[in-house]
Design an enzyme around this catalytic site. Structure first.
Site, PDB file in Angstrom:
ATOM      1  N   GLU A   1      -0.662  42.586 -24.149  1.00 38.83           N
ATOM      2  CA  GLU A   1       0.689  42.050 -23.905  1.00 38.83           C
ATOM      3  C   GLU A   1       1.213  42.690 -22.623  1.00 38.83           C
ATOM      4  O   GLU A   1       1.136  43.901 -22.459  1.00 38.83           O
ATOM      5  CB  GLU A   1       1.592  42.371 -25.111  1.00 38.83           C
ATOM      6  CG  GLU A   1       3.071  42.136 -24.892  1.00 38.83           C
ATOM      7  CD  GLU A   1       3.440  40.706 -24.477  1.00 38.83           C
ATOM      8  OE1 GLU A   1       3.127  39.763 -25.205  1.00 38.83           O
ATOM      9  OE2 GLU A   1       4.039  40.568 -23.378  1.00 38.83           O
TER      10      GLU A   1
ATOM     11  N   GLY B   1       6.377  40.971 -29.443  1.00 35.25           N
ATOM     12  CA  GLY B   1       7.275  40.003 -30.082  1.00 35.25           C
ATOM     13  C   GLY B   1       7.465  38.723 -29.286  1.00 35.25           C
ATOM     14  O   GLY B   1       7.988  37.735 -29.811  1.00 35.25           O
TER      15      GLY B   1
ATOM     16  N   GLY C   1       2.001  31.623 -24.840  1.00 28.80           N
ATOM     17  CA  GLY C   1       3.342  31.057 -24.953  1.00 28.80           C
ATOM     18  C   GLY C   1       3.740  30.126 -23.822  1.00 28.80           C
ATOM     19  O   GLY C   1       2.897  29.477 -23.188  1.00 28.80           O
ATOM     20  N   SER C   2       5.033  30.076 -23.568  1.00 26.99           N
ATOM     21  CA  SER C   2       5.563  29.114 -22.594  1.00 26.99           C
ATOM     22  C   SER C   2       6.708  29.742 -21.806  1.00 26.99           C
ATOM     23  O   SER C   2       7.196  30.813 -22.145  1.00 26.99           O
ATOM     24  CB  SER C   2       6.083  27.884 -23.339  1.00 26.99           C
ATOM     25  OG  SER C   2       7.145  28.253 -24.198  1.00 26.99           O
TER      26      SER C   2
ATOM     27  N   ALA D   1      20.383  18.363 -23.254  1.00 25.43           N
ATOM     28  CA  ALA D   1      21.003  18.458 -24.590  1.00 25.43           C
ATOM     29  C   ALA D   1      19.928  18.616 -25.655  1.00 25.43           C
ATOM     30  O   ALA D   1      19.904  17.897 -26.655  1.00 25.43           O
ATOM     31  CB  ALA D   1      21.848  17.221 -24.858  1.00 25.43           C
TER      32      ALA D   1
ATOM     33  N   GLY E   1      19.886  24.121 -25.092  1.00 22.29           N
ATOM     34  CA  GLY E   1      21.180  23.760 -24.499  1.00 22.29           C
ATOM     35  C   GLY E   1      22.288  23.769 -25.534  1.00 22.29           C
ATOM     36  O   GLY E   1      23.386  24.287 -25.278  1.00 22.29           O
TER      37      GLY E   1
ATOM     38  N   GLU F   1      22.923  15.326 -19.903  1.00 18.27           N
ATOM     39  CA  GLU F   1      21.664  14.910 -20.526  1.00 18.27           C
ATOM     40  C   GLU F   1      21.187  13.609 -19.889  1.00 18.27           C
ATOM     41  O   GLU F   1      21.954  12.673 -19.723  1.00 18.27           O
ATOM     42  CB  GLU F   1      21.867  14.755 -22.043  1.00 18.27           C
ATOM     43  CG  GLU F   1      20.769  14.035 -22.791  1.00 18.27           C
ATOM     44  CD  GLU F   1      19.389  14.686 -22.691  1.00 18.27           C
ATOM     45  OE1 GLU F   1      19.277  15.890 -22.901  1.00 18.27           O
ATOM     46  OE2 GLU F   1      18.414  13.936 -22.393  1.00 18.27           O
TER      47      GLU F   1
ATOM     48  N   VAL G   1      20.327  14.779 -13.349  1.00 20.44           N
ATOM     49  CA  VAL G   1      20.686  15.907 -12.485  1.00 20.44           C
ATOM     50  C   VAL G   1      19.714  15.927 -11.303  1.00 20.44           C
ATOM     51  O   VAL G   1      18.500  15.906 -11.497  1.00 20.44           O
ATOM     52  CB  VAL G   1      20.630  17.231 -13.271  1.00 20.44           C
ATOM     53  CG1 VAL G   1      20.852  18.420 -12.355  1.00 20.44           C
ATOM     54  CG2 VAL G   1      21.652  17.217 -14.396  1.00 20.44           C
TER      55      VAL G   1
ATOM     56  N   HIS H   1      24.119  25.289 -60.108  1.00 24.98           N
ATOM     57  CA  HIS H   1      25.474  24.869 -59.757  1.00 24.98           C
ATOM     58  C   HIS H   1      26.386  26.090 -59.749  1.00 24.98           C
ATOM     59  O   HIS H   1      26.287  26.908 -60.659  1.00 24.98           O
ATOM     60  CB  HIS H   1      25.988  23.862 -60.794  1.00 24.98           C
ATOM     61  CG  HIS H   1      27.403  23.452 -60.559  1.00 24.98           C
ATOM     62  ND1 HIS H   1      27.756  22.577 -59.561  1.00 24.98           N
ATOM     63  CD2 HIS H   1      28.565  23.830 -61.170  1.00 24.98           C
ATOM     64  CE1 HIS H   1      29.072  22.407 -59.577  1.00 24.98           C
ATOM     65  NE2 HIS H   1      29.579  23.168 -60.542  1.00 24.98           N
TER      66      HIS H   1
HETATM   67  P1  NAD Z   1      14.089  20.289 -25.361  1.00 24.72           P
HETATM   68  O1  NAD Z   1      12.838  19.572 -25.089  1.00 24.72           O
HETATM   69  O2  NAD Z   1      14.527  20.541 -26.770  1.00 24.72           O
HETATM   70  O3  NAD Z   1      15.307  19.523 -24.636  1.00 24.72           O
HETATM   71  C1  NAD Z   1      15.352  19.317 -23.250  1.00 24.72           C
HETATM   72  C2  NAD Z   1      16.377  18.252 -22.951  1.00 24.72           C
HETATM   73  O4  NAD Z   1      16.531  18.150 -21.533  1.00 24.72           O
HETATM   74  C3  NAD Z   1      15.985  16.877 -23.453  1.00 24.72           C
HETATM   75  O5  NAD Z   1      17.062  16.326 -24.167  1.00 24.72           O
HETATM   76  C4  NAD Z   1      15.683  16.115 -22.164  1.00 24.72           C
HETATM   77  O6  NAD Z   1      15.939  14.738 -22.289  1.00 24.72           O
HETATM   78  C5  NAD Z   1      16.649  16.780 -21.197  1.00 24.72           C
HETATM   79  N1  NAD Z   1      16.322  16.602 -19.777  1.00 24.72           N
HETATM   80  C6  NAD Z   1      15.090  16.602 -19.208  1.00 24.72           C
HETATM   81  N2  NAD Z   1      15.206  16.405 -17.878  1.00 24.72           N
HETATM   82  C7  NAD Z   1      16.526  16.287 -17.596  1.00 24.72           C
HETATM   83  C8  NAD Z   1      17.299  16.083 -16.395  1.00 24.72           C
HETATM   84  N3  NAD Z   1      16.701  15.941 -15.221  1.00 24.72           N
HETATM   85  N4  NAD Z   1      18.635  16.031 -16.486  1.00 24.72           N
HETATM   86  C9  NAD Z   1      19.253  16.159 -17.678  1.00 24.72           C
HETATM   87  N5  NAD Z   1      18.585  16.343 -18.835  1.00 24.72           N
HETATM   88  C10 NAD Z   1      17.240  16.418 -18.803  1.00 24.72           C
HETATM   89  O7  NAD Z   1      13.958  21.648 -24.528  1.00 24.72           O
HETATM   90  P2  NAD Z   1      14.739  23.038 -24.621  1.00 24.72           P
HETATM   91  O8  NAD Z   1      16.060  22.893 -25.291  1.00 24.72           O
HETATM   92  O9  NAD Z   1      14.676  23.577 -23.242  1.00 24.72           O
HETATM   93  O10 NAD Z   1      13.811  23.885 -25.586  1.00 24.72           O
HETATM   94  C11 NAD Z   1      12.466  24.161 -25.190  1.00 24.72           C
HETATM   95  C12 NAD Z   1      11.570  24.330 -26.380  1.00 24.72           C
HETATM   96  O11 NAD Z   1      11.915  25.480 -27.103  1.00 24.72           O
HETATM   97  C13 NAD Z   1      11.656  23.148 -27.327  1.00 24.72           C
HETATM   98  O12 NAD Z   1      10.354  22.755 -27.657  1.00 24.72           O
HETATM   99  C14 NAD Z   1      12.366  23.702 -28.513  1.00 24.72           C
HETATM  100  O13 NAD Z   1      11.923  23.111 -29.732  1.00 24.72           O
HETATM  101  C15 NAD Z   1      12.062  25.176 -28.467  1.00 24.72           C
HETATM  102  N6  NAD Z   1      13.158  25.924 -29.060  1.00 24.72           N
HETATM  103  C16 NAD Z   1      13.358  25.845 -30.403  1.00 24.72           C
HETATM  104  C17 NAD Z   1      14.429  26.499 -30.974  1.00 24.72           C
HETATM  105  C18 NAD Z   1      14.654  26.398 -32.448  1.00 24.72           C
HETATM  106  O14 NAD Z   1      13.722  26.067 -33.161  1.00 24.72           O
HETATM  107  N7  NAD Z   1      15.846  26.645 -32.955  1.00 24.72           N
HETATM  108  C19 NAD Z   1      15.324  27.211 -30.191  1.00 24.72           C
HETATM  109  C20 NAD Z   1      15.093  27.257 -28.826  1.00 24.72           C
HETATM  110  C21 NAD Z   1      14.010  26.609 -28.274  1.00 24.72           C
END
Ligand code: NAD
Length: 462
Positions: free
Chosen positions: A33, A39, A145-146, A182, A186, A204, A238, A441
C-alpha cells in the site's frame, strides 16, 4: 528478495479483505500500500469520513431546525457550528479505523509493504518506496481502486476546485458551492455543506439525478432535496471551471456562468492502473481502463487477479469486499462466487436511499413481467414517532413466480432496512416470504413487510 504465496497490491476494502481471507486460509500473504494508512479511499477519504460528516451536519441541522417539533425548546440562534471540532472528530474516526486494519494485519500475520506496487512479471512484484524491494510470489491480486474522473475544461486545483477529498475538509463553510454531477458523491457531500449553511447548486448533465437508481425513487429524492434547499439544474453540460481570485467560475453550454466559492467535481471515478506495468505483462483492460477478469477474477494472465473498482461493475466498497473474499477462496479452493444481484447500494443522504436487485426501469426494459408493492413511511407508526414520515419502500416481484426481483427504499434508515431485502434476494425469497415473516412492532422494518403485502394488494395500514 522476499517470498510470499500471495501479494495483494492495494490496501483498500477489496485488498485488505482479500489479504485477510487468504491468510485465514493458510497462505503467506503480503499487501503493498502506497499510503501510510491502510483502508483505501473508503476508510481514509471516502465512505467513513463522509458518513462522519453526514452525521455531524445532520445533528447541527436537527438542533437548529427540528428540535422544537419534539417539544425541545432551544434558542436556534444560539446553535453554533464548530467546524474545526467537527473535522477533528471525523479525522479521529478515520485514524482509529485505519489503525484497526493494521491490527488485523498483525493478527493474521500479513506482511505490509509501504510503497507503490509494480508488476515486473507474473510472480514478481517490485515495491517502489523508500526501500525498494522485489517480491516473489505464486499469485498477485490487483486491488488498486479508483480515482476521481477528470472533466474537460474543469481545472482542478485540489483546493477551491476539488474532488470528494477536498470537500471532506473545507476549512470554512462556502457561501456558494457548485457540485458538478448529481450522483452519489455529489448528493452526499452537497447535503453536508447545505446543512452547514452553504447555498448548494448541483449541475447535472442528464435530465434526472442518481442515474442507475430506480427513476421513481430518484424523482422523489429530488423533490425532497429541493425542499431542503438544494438547487438542481438538470440537462446542464458543464464546459469548464476555473479559479479566479478567491472565487471559481463555472461555465455551462447555453447558460450564464456561475460564480461560486468552491466547486466539487463528482462525475464518476476511473480505475487506478497507472504504473502497474499492465501492458508490460500483457494484462488486458478495456477502453475505460477496467481490467478484464474471468469468473475467478483472474486477468488474461494466469496468476494475476484483479478485484474492486479496478474491474467492471459497481464501484462500492462492499462489492470489492465480496470480491476480496471470493478471489482468495478461488485461489485456494479453485472455485468462488459473488451474487451481483444481491449487492445493495445506498446513498447516505437524509433521508437515505437504498436499493438491491433490479430497478423498475430495468424490468420494463427487459420485458420481465412484475408486480409492485409500495408502502409509505407516513403510514408507519414508528416513522411518525421519530418524525421521519417522508419516503416509501417498493418491492418488485416476478408476476408469475412472485420471486423478489428488486427492493427500493427512500426514507429514514433505508440503508439498514435494505439488508433484509438483500438476504431475501440471496435466498431466492418470494414477496410472500417477506409478507409472512413477523416484523416487530413498532419498527421501520414493518414498512418493508407492508410493501411486500402490497405486492398482492393486501397492505394492512394503507
Ligand atoms: P456517479 O457515477 O454516481 O455520478 C456522476 C454524475 O455526474 C452522473 O449523474 C453523471 O450523469 C454526471 N455527469 C457526468 N458528466 C457530467 C458533466 N459534464 N456535467 C454534469 N454532470 C455530469 O459518480 P460519483 O458520484 O462521482 O461517484 C463515483 C463512484 O463512487 C460511483 O460509482 C459511486 O457508486 C461510488 N460511491 C458510492 C457511495 C455510496 O455507496 N454511498 C458513496 C460515494 C461514492
Amino acid at each position: 528478495m522476499k517470498e510470499h504465496d500471495l501479494v495483494v497490491i492495494g490496501g483498500g476494502p477489496g485488498g485488505y479483505v482479500a489479504a485477510i481471507r487468504a491468510a485465514q486460509l493458510g497462505l503467506n500473504v503480503a499487501c503493498i500500500e502506497k499510503e501510510s494508512a491502510l483502508g483505501g479511499t473508503c476508510l481514509r477519504v471516502g465512505c467513513i469520513p463522509s458518513k462522519a460528516m453526514l452525521e455531524s451536519s445532520e445533528l447541527f441541522q436537527m438542533a437548529k431546525n427540528h428540535l422544537a417539533e419534539h417539544g425541545v425548546s432551544i434558542n436556534a440562534d444560539s446553535v453554533k457550528l464548530d467546524l474545526p471540532a467537527m473535522l477533528k472528530r471525523k479525522d479521529g474516526i478515520v485514524s482509529q479505523l485505519t489503525k484497526g486494519i493494521d491490527g488485523l494485519f498483525r493478527k493474521n500475520k500479513i506482511t505490509r509493504y509501504l510503497g507503490h506496487g509494480k508488476i515486473v512479471a507474473p510472480g514478481k512484484v517490485l515495491v517502489e518506496g523508500a526501500q525498494p524491494e522485489e517480491l516473489v510470489c505464486k499469485n498477485i491480486v490487483i486491488a488498486t481502486g479508483s480515482k476521481s474522473a477528470p472533466l474537460k475544461g474543469v481545472e482542478v486545483d485540489n483546493d477551491r476546485i476539488g474532488t470528494s477529498t477536498e470537500a471532506l475538509a473545507f476549512p470554512e463553510v462556502p457561501g456558494t458551492m457548485v457540485v458538478i454531477g448529481a450522483g452519489v458523491i455529489g448528493l452526499e457531500l452537497g447535503c453536508v455543506w447545505s446543512r452547514l449553511g452553504a447555498k448548494v447548486i448541483v449541475l447535472e448533465y442528464l435530465d434526472r439525478i442518481l442515474p442507475g437508481m430506480d427513476s421513481e425513487i430518484a424523482t422523489e429524492a429530488q423533490k425532497i432535496f429541493t425542499k431542503q434547499g438544494i438547487e438542481f439544474r438538470l440537462g446542464m453540460k458543464v464546459t469548464g471551471a476555473k479559479v479566479s481570485g478567491k472565487k471559481c467560475v463555472v461555465t455551462c453550454e447555453g447558460a450564464e456562468p456561475i460564480t461560486a466559492d468552491r466547486v466539487l467535481l463528482a462525475v464518476g471515478r476511473i480505475p487506478n492502473t497507472e504504473n502497474l506495468n499492465l501492458d508490460g505483462v500483457h494484462v488486458a483492460y478495456d477502453n475505460r481502463g477496467r481490467i478484464q477478469v474471468d469468473q475467478h477474477f483472474q486477468t488474461t494472465i494466469p496468476g494475476i487477479y484483479a478485484i474492486g473498482d479496478v474491474i467492471g461493475g459497481a464501484m462500492l466498497a462492499h462489492k470489492a469486499e465480496e470480491e476480496g473474499m471470493a478471489v482468495a477462496e478461488g485461489i485456494v479452493w479453485g472455485h468462488c462466487h459473488v451474487n451481483y444481484d444481491a449487492i445493495p447500494a445506498i446513498v447516505y443522504t437524509h433521508p437515505e436511499i437504498a436499493s438491491v436487485g433490479k430497478t423498475e426501469d430495468q424490468l420494463k426494459e427487459a420485458g420481465v413481467p412484475y408486480k409492485k408493492g409500495s408502502f409509505p413511511y407516513m403510514a408507519n407508526g414508528r416513522a411518525k414517532a421519530i418524525a421521519a414520515s417522508e419516503g416509501r419502500a417498493k418491492v418488485l416481484a416476478h408476476a408469475e413466480t412472485d420471486r423478489v426481483l428488486g427492493v427500493h427504499i427512500i426514507g429514514a434508515h433505508a440503508g439498514d432496512l435494505i439488508a433484509e431485502a438483500a438476504l431475501a434476494i440471496e435466498f431466492g425469497a418470494s414477496s410472500e416470504d417477506i409478507a409472512r415473516t413477523s416484523h416487530a412492532h413498532p419498527t421501520l422494518a414493518e414498512i418493508v413487510k407492508e410493501a411486500a403485502l402490497a405486492v398482492d394488494g393486501r397492505a394492512i395500514h394503507f
